[in-house]
Design a protein around this motif. Structure first.
Motif, PDB file in Angstrom:
ATOM      1  N   ALA A  10       0.832  -1.205   0.000  1.00  0.00           N
ATOM      2  CA  ALA A  10       0.000   0.000   0.000  1.00  0.00           C
ATOM      3  C   ALA A  10       0.868   1.257   0.000  1.00  0.00           C
ATOM      4  CB  ALA A  10      -0.932  -0.004   1.207  1.00  0.00           C
ATOM      5  N   GLU A  11       1.957   1.246   0.755  1.00  0.00           N
ATOM      6  CA  GLU A  11       2.862   2.393   0.774  1.00  0.00           C
ATOM      7  C   GLU A  11       3.529   2.588  -0.586  1.00  0.00           C
ATOM      8  OE1 GLU A  11       5.512   1.467   3.978  1.00  0.00           O
ATOM      9  OE2 GLU A  11       4.158   2.268   5.505  1.00  0.00           O
ATOM     10  N   LEU A  12       3.921   1.498  -1.221  1.00  0.00           N
ATOM     11  CA  LEU A  12       4.528   1.578  -2.549  1.00  0.00           C
ATOM     12  C   LEU A  12       3.539   2.128  -3.562  1.00  0.00           C
ATOM     13  CD1 LEU A  12       6.963   0.955  -4.379  1.00  0.00           C
ATOM     14  CD2 LEU A  12       6.014  -1.327  -4.690  1.00  0.00           C
ATOM     15  N   LEU A  13       2.305   1.659  -3.505  1.00  0.00           N
ATOM     16  CA  LEU A  13       1.267   2.150  -4.411  1.00  0.00           C
ATOM     17  C   LEU A  13       1.033   3.641  -4.193  1.00  0.00           C
ATOM     18  CD1 LEU A  13      -0.885   1.582  -6.558  1.00  0.00           C
ATOM     19  CD2 LEU A  13      -2.431   0.955  -4.708  1.00  0.00           C
ATOM     20  N   ALA A  14       0.993   4.067  -2.932  1.00  0.00           N
ATOM     21  CA  ALA A  14       0.790   5.487  -2.625  1.00  0.00           C
ATOM     22  C   ALA A  14       1.946   6.325  -3.177  1.00  0.00           C
ATOM     23  CB  ALA A  14       0.649   5.682  -1.120  1.00  0.00           C
ATOM     24  N   ARG A  15       3.174   5.850  -3.030  1.00  0.00           N
ATOM     25  CA  ARG A  15       4.328   6.583  -3.572  1.00  0.00           C
ATOM     26  C   ARG A  15       4.264   6.679  -5.083  1.00  0.00           C
ATOM     27  NH1 ARG A  15       8.951   3.454  -1.164  1.00  0.00           N
ATOM     28  NH2 ARG A  15       7.332   2.484  -0.046  1.00  0.00           N
ATOM     29  N   ASN A  16       3.897   5.569  -5.743  1.00  0.00           N
ATOM     30  CA  ASN A  16       3.800   5.567  -7.207  1.00  0.00           C
ATOM     31  C   ASN A  16       2.717   6.525  -7.686  1.00  0.00           C
ATOM     32  OD1 ASN A  16       5.870   3.751  -7.635  1.00  0.00           O
ATOM     33  ND2 ASN A  16       4.528   1.986  -7.559  1.00  0.00           N
ATOM     34  N   ARG A  17       1.589   6.527  -7.002  1.00  0.00           N
ATOM     35  CA  ARG A  17       0.511   7.443  -7.388  1.00  0.00           C
ATOM     36  C   ARG A  17       0.933   8.890  -7.186  1.00  0.00           C
ATOM     37  NH1 ARG A  17      -4.823   4.148  -5.196  1.00  0.00           N
ATOM     38  NH2 ARG A  17      -4.797   2.622  -6.875  1.00  0.00           N
ATOM     39  N   LEU A  18       1.651   9.157  -6.115  1.00  0.00           N
ATOM     40  CA  LEU A  18       2.135  10.506  -5.875  1.00  0.00           C
ATOM     41  C   LEU A  18       3.116  10.938  -6.964  1.00  0.00           C
ATOM     42  CD1 LEU A  18       2.123  12.980  -4.056  1.00  0.00           C
ATOM     43  CD2 LEU A  18       3.951  11.909  -2.725  1.00  0.00           C
ATOM     44  N   ARG A  19       4.011  10.047  -7.371  1.00  0.00           N
ATOM     45  CA  ARG A  19       4.946  10.354  -8.462  1.00  0.00           C
ATOM     46  C   ARG A  19       4.186  10.660  -9.755  1.00  0.00           C
ATOM     47  NH1 ARG A  19       7.956   5.323  -8.709  1.00  0.00           N
ATOM     48  NH2 ARG A  19       8.352   5.943 -10.834  1.00  0.00           N
ATOM     49  N   TYR A  20       3.136   9.906 -10.008  1.00  0.00           N
ATOM     50  CA  TYR A  20       2.325  10.117 -11.208  1.00  0.00           C
ATOM     51  C   TYR A  20       1.646  11.484 -11.153  1.00  0.00           C
ATOM     52  CZ  TYR A  20      -0.876   8.792 -15.010  1.00  0.00           C
ATOM     53  OH  TYR A  20      -1.575   8.727 -16.178  1.00  0.00           O
ATOM     54  N   ILE A  21       1.098  11.838 -10.014  1.00  0.00           N
ATOM     55  CA  ILE A  21       0.459  13.146  -9.852  1.00  0.00           C
ATOM     56  C   ILE A  21       1.493  14.261 -10.010  1.00  0.00           C
ATOM     57  CG2 ILE A  21      -0.661  14.671  -8.169  1.00  0.00           C
ATOM     58  CD1 ILE A  21      -2.087  12.118  -7.109  1.00  0.00           C
ATOM     59  N   GLU A  22       2.669  14.046  -9.443  1.00  0.00           N
ATOM     60  CA  GLU A  22       3.731  15.044  -9.577  1.00  0.00           C
ATOM     61  C   GLU A  22       4.124  15.238 -11.038  1.00  0.00           C
ATOM     62  OE1 GLU A  22       6.711  13.516  -6.946  1.00  0.00           O
ATOM     63  OE2 GLU A  22       5.905  14.622  -5.237  1.00  0.00           O
ATOM     64  N   GLU A  23       4.107  14.172 -11.815  1.00  0.00           N
ATOM     65  CA  GLU A  23       4.433  14.307 -13.237  1.00  0.00           C
ATOM     66  C   GLU A  23       3.365  15.138 -13.954  1.00  0.00           C
ATOM     67  OE1 GLU A  23       5.953  11.663 -17.018  1.00  0.00           O
ATOM     68  OE2 GLU A  23       5.798  10.720 -15.059  1.00  0.00           O
ATOM     69  N   TRP A  24       2.094  14.940 -13.610  1.00  0.00           N
ATOM     70  CA  TRP A  24       1.020  15.753 -14.181  1.00  0.00           C
ATOM     71  C   TRP A  24       1.220  17.223 -13.806  1.00  0.00           C
ATOM     72  CZ3 TRP A  24      -2.871  14.712 -17.564  1.00  0.00           C
ATOM     73  CH2 TRP A  24      -3.150  13.375 -17.829  1.00  0.00           C
ATOM     74  N   LEU A  25       1.513  17.465 -12.545  1.00  0.00           N
ATOM     75  CA  LEU A  25       1.710  18.847 -12.094  1.00  0.00           C
ATOM     76  C   LEU A  25       2.921  19.488 -12.765  1.00  0.00           C
ATOM     77  CD1 LEU A  25       0.895  18.428  -8.311  1.00  0.00           C
ATOM     78  CD2 LEU A  25      -0.521  19.525 -10.061  1.00  0.00           C
ATOM     79  N   ASP A  26       3.954  18.700 -12.978  1.00  0.00           N
ATOM     80  CA  ASP A  26       5.136  19.203 -13.670  1.00  0.00           C
ATOM     81  C   ASP A  26       4.783  19.606 -15.102  1.00  0.00           C
ATOM     82  OD1 ASP A  26       7.934  19.814 -13.652  1.00  0.00           O
ATOM     83  OD2 ASP A  26       8.266  18.018 -14.879  1.00  0.00           O
ATOM     84  N   LEU A  27       3.956  18.795 -15.754  1.00  0.00           N
ATOM     85  CA  LEU A  27       3.494  19.153 -17.104  1.00  0.00           C
ATOM     86  C   LEU A  27       2.726  20.464 -17.082  1.00  0.00           C
ATOM     87  CD1 LEU A  27       2.176  15.843 -18.724  1.00  0.00           C
ATOM     88  CD2 LEU A  27       4.218  17.120 -19.308  1.00  0.00           C
ATOM     89  N   LEU A  28       1.875  20.603 -16.093  1.00  0.00           N
ATOM     90  CA  LEU A  28       1.086  21.824 -15.980  1.00  0.00           C
ATOM     91  C   LEU A  28       1.992  23.042 -15.809  1.00  0.00           C
ATOM     92  CD1 LEU A  28      -1.736  23.023 -15.871  1.00  0.00           C
ATOM     93  CD2 LEU A  28      -1.750  22.580 -13.426  1.00  0.00           C
ATOM     94  N   TYR A  29       3.041  22.887 -15.024  1.00  0.00           N
ATOM     95  CA  TYR A  29       3.993  23.988 -14.824  1.00  0.00           C
ATOM     96  C   TYR A  29       4.763  24.293 -16.112  1.00  0.00           C
ATOM     97  CZ  TYR A  29       7.995  26.614 -13.158  1.00  0.00           C
ATOM     98  OH  TYR A  29       8.959  27.565 -12.999  1.00  0.00           O
TER      99      TYR A  29
END
Length: 143
Positions: free
Chosen positions: A26-45
């Motif tokens: 569950a912790e690994l999944l949460a980290r992966n999802r956070l990385r994915y969200i960060e990539e979306w936010l990076d695109l937005l920036y």
């Protein structure tokens, strides 16, 4: 009596180990999802002033391959592990489609992932895949 106590202790140790594994996953999944969200936010920036490039990059990010790379959905998405459809005559794309549907992705999300223009096309695709499965089951049952 000692045998029973040892068995109970071993059982508890097994349960604790399994719970530890589940927590780690569950912790690994949460980290992966956070990385994915960060990539979306990076695109937005990066593409804040260029909506066309942002849209193009978002399409690339919202693909089965990227979702698999980040392990966004559980391991049942992996084609080799999707037990229910492993031995069917479906194409890999059809199996991925069904696995994503079973993972809970909405029809709109599937439109984006598979680059389909209308939600109605998702319904048609699902209906055709189901018909293909039914036809195979009929032919197997008829032998």
């Amino acid at each position: 009596m000692i045998f029973i106590l040892c068995a109970i202790i071993m059982l508890q140790a097994g349960i604790l180990y399994r719970l530890w594994q589940q927590r780690r996953q569950a912790e690994l999944l949460a980290r992966n999802r956070l990385r994915y969200i960060e990539e979306w936010l990076d695109l937005l920036y990066l593409y804040n002033n260029d909506p066309v490039s942002f849209h193009t990059r978002c399409k690339e990010l919202a693909s089965v391959k990227r979702l698999s790379n980040y392990h966004i959905v559980n391991d049942s998405l992996r084609l080799s592990d999707c037990r229910r459809h492993r031995r069917s005559n479906l194409t890999p794309a059809e199996k991925e489609f069904l696995c994503l549907m079973e993972a809970g992705f909405s029809n709109r999300a599937l439109c984006v992932i598979f680059r389909v223009g209308k939600v109605g096309s998702i319904y048609v695709k699902h209906h055709r895949i189901k018909a293909k499965i039914v036809n195979v089951n009929k032919s197997v049952g008829g032998d």
